[in-house]
Write a protein that holds these residues in place. Sequence first.
Motif, short mmCIF file in Angstrom:
data_model
loop_
_atom_site.label_atom_id
_atom_site.label_comp_id
_atom_site.label_asym_id
_atom_site.label_seq_id
_atom_site.Cartn_x
_atom_site.Cartn_y
_atom_site.Cartn_z
N LEU A 1 -9.68 5.15 13.82
CA LEU A 1 -10.71 4.20 13.38
C LEU A 1 -10.26 3.40 12.16
O LEU A 1 -10.50 2.20 12.07
CB LEU A 1 -12.01 4.94 13.09
N ARG A 2 -9.59 4.09 11.21
CA ARG A 2 -9.16 3.37 10.00
C ARG A 2 -8.08 2.34 10.35
O ARG A 2 -8.06 1.25 9.77
CB ARG A 2 -8.62 4.36 8.96
N ARG B 1 0.84 -1.20 0.00
CA ARG B 1 0.00 0.00 0.00
C ARG B 1 0.88 1.25 0.00
O ARG B 1 0.66 2.19 -0.76
CB ARG B 1 -0.90 -0.03 1.24
N GLU C 1 0.05 5.63 -0.83
CA GLU C 1 -1.26 5.85 -0.24
C GLU C 1 -1.20 5.95 1.28
O GLU C 1 -0.28 5.44 1.90
CB GLU C 1 -2.17 4.67 -0.59
N TYR C 2 -2.19 6.57 1.85
CA TYR C 2 -2.38 6.61 3.30
C TYR C 2 -1.11 7.09 4.01
O TYR C 2 -0.40 6.32 4.65
CB TYR C 2 -2.74 5.22 3.84
N THR D 1 -10.64 15.54 14.87
CA THR D 1 -11.38 14.63 13.99
C THR D 1 -10.41 13.84 13.10
O THR D 1 -10.67 12.69 12.77
CB THR D 1 -12.39 15.38 13.10
N ARG E 1 -9.10 11.04 15.25
CA ARG E 1 -10.16 10.05 15.48
C ARG E 1 -10.36 9.19 14.22
O ARG E 1 -10.46 7.96 14.30
CB ARG E 1 -11.46 10.76 15.88
N ALA E 2 -10.42 9.85 13.07
CA ALA E 2 -10.62 9.10 11.83
C ALA E 2 -9.43 8.17 11.59
O ALA E 2 -9.61 7.00 11.22
CB ALA E 2 -10.79 10.07 10.65
N PHE F 1 -7.89 0.82 13.20
CA PHE F 1 -8.67 -0.22 13.88
C PHE F 1 -9.27 -1.18 12.84
O PHE F 1 -9.13 -2.40 12.94
CB PHE F 1 -9.77 0.43 14.70
N GLU F 2 -9.91 -0.58 11.85
CA GLU F 2 -10.58 -1.41 10.83
C GLU F 2 -9.57 -2.21 10.00
O GLU F 2 -9.86 -3.35 9.60
CB GLU F 2 -11.44 -0.52 9.92
N LYS G 1 2.62 2.48 -3.07
CA LYS G 1 1.79 3.22 -4.04
C LYS G 1 1.56 4.65 -3.58
O LYS G 1 0.80 5.40 -4.18
CB LYS G 1 0.44 2.51 -4.20
N GLY H 1 -2.85 8.91 8.44
CA GLY H 1 -3.63 7.90 7.72
C GLY H 1 -2.85 6.61 7.53
O GLY H 1 -3.38 5.60 7.09
#
Lengths: 439, 162
Positions: free
Chosen positions: A349-350, A228, A233-234, A342, A345-346, A352-353, A231, A238
């Motif tokens: 959560l990402r 990932r 990303e994130y 925020t 927090r986001a 976590f997922e 590339k 993130g």
Amino acid sequence: MDGSILTDNLSTLVDDRVDEGMFRVDRSVYIDESIFEQEISNIFEKCWIFLCHESQVANHGDYFWTEIGRQPVFVHRQEDGSLKCFINACSHRAAILTPFRQGNAKTLTCRFHGWTYKCSGNCVGIKNEEDGTDRSRFDLREIASLASYQGFIFGSLSADVPALDDWLGAAKIWIDLMAVQSPEGLEVVPGSSTYKTDGNWKLQAENSVDGYHVSTVHRVFAHTIAARESKGEYTGIGKTESGRISGGVPTASYDLGNGHMAIWAQHTTPEARPIWEARERLKNELPPKQVEWILTKGRNLYIFPNVMLMDNPSTQIRVMKPISANQVDISVYCVAPKGESTKARAGRLRKFEDFYLTAGMATSDDLAALEDTHEGSMARSAKWSEFNRGLKSITHGADADARELGFEPQACTDNWNHEVLYHGFYRHWLRMMKGEFQG
Amino acid sequence: MTDLQQEVTNLIYQEATLLDRHHWDEWIDLYTEDAVYWVPSWANEEETTDNPEMNLNLIYLRNRGGLEDRVFRIESRDSYASVPLDRTVHVVGNVLTGNEKAGEVEATANCIIHSYGKKGGLTRASLYDFKLRREDGELKISQKKITFIDDRLEGPIDVYHL
Ligand SMILES: [Fe+2]
């Protein structure tokens, strides 16, 4: 199966000869239903059991339905802000009183025959009441012990438990490291997941502080994240870290006493962690050692017998509900510092997922490994699981890191690949099974 | 059935077929570059979470790269949960198609997913909410929201179980 295990024979299940270089556990502890029944009565119905986090019952009338062992209970926030916990069964014919797992009700009316209870547990209404009924006989049954530590609510069916602080002991500072991350405390983020696991609850306990499996089971996670990142990303917050998983970072494992266990591993990219934004504030509020642990060490804490607190790339409360020797339900919640941005927090959560859920890219692999371990334990021809890795590296009491942070483990080693932390777990398990633990 | 309804229905059928037959790259090609793939978690017994950025989801992938991660993991043959790979059969129905406006169409569908693996046969169900966008004349998926109706989940869940 070779029949039921008598109390006298329990000691044979844990072959504890560390001085001879051997600590092993009879795999029947994972699969024998009579052992499981004894765990319910001697452990789950005697111990402090994690119930919920205070943010899940924040306001007057908020309730949270959970189980102690197999007994349904609910925590109820009182008018004066205190908490009570009741057996979740109508005093009349035992119907569950809370329509939802979590909700708000200042009075609870049984949906079967309409009996009504105040938040305090007092029976205040009996439909078509007969003359001379003494309602107070039907007040709800409160559980024997209820206490909170840093917002984490524990209860016990036994009145004969040690003070919660004493019980948590060396695990307390590990809870503090999560709870002090915001002056406003922690909150459970909306949404959760429960998954049924075809395996014994102790395998989940072991897995939650098993550093040794990470570089095999989660190698694919590290590779996926690396692909990932290649590339582009994130990035930034993130980003989901994989350095810790790839290995080669400082780690440690701890037997915290009373069956509690913990591991940590150094983060390679602490700046990607959601708490990083608060580093200056933390430095003003907390001792430097605590700040260092919060920011740079990914931590897994297991509190005997039913809860795990993870503070890794994301933060998790993982609760176990034992169903049978062969099955445990696991519920996971994302817990986060109140008031974080925020963006943080986001990001939390990402991460976590990505990792933690049975629909995620790592916990799903843990689950498959755990279920295979359980299935393999059915092979009675090969009955022992050894926990000997790290025997030569044991430090009894605190190592330098523990001393600096300020906790006193029973034992520790400087590598999360080691297995000696489980000695404390199984020794405590045996003490409770034999009814020898009096706090 | 209008041409648009036929086109949308075919696309949704095609996705199910590609998943069941493990044509992962072609499956990803059905999605736009910026596609969102969203499986909310249940906030309570009756409602799912509704703010994917700030609430917990079972899966929330914010672009096609997220789908590529999943396929990378499946194809690596190094994921404990994905070897051996569960067999799946998706049966899609109740496809309802909105009108096309400026190259965008919304559609809903239901799906029954039967899988077979270590736990034996399991039958589960999802509600699909699609947003589709026309790119170079072809409809692609720009958002798929999956309401997976199971709550107490059995076994690992990946994109092919949903
Ligand atoms: Fe793991």
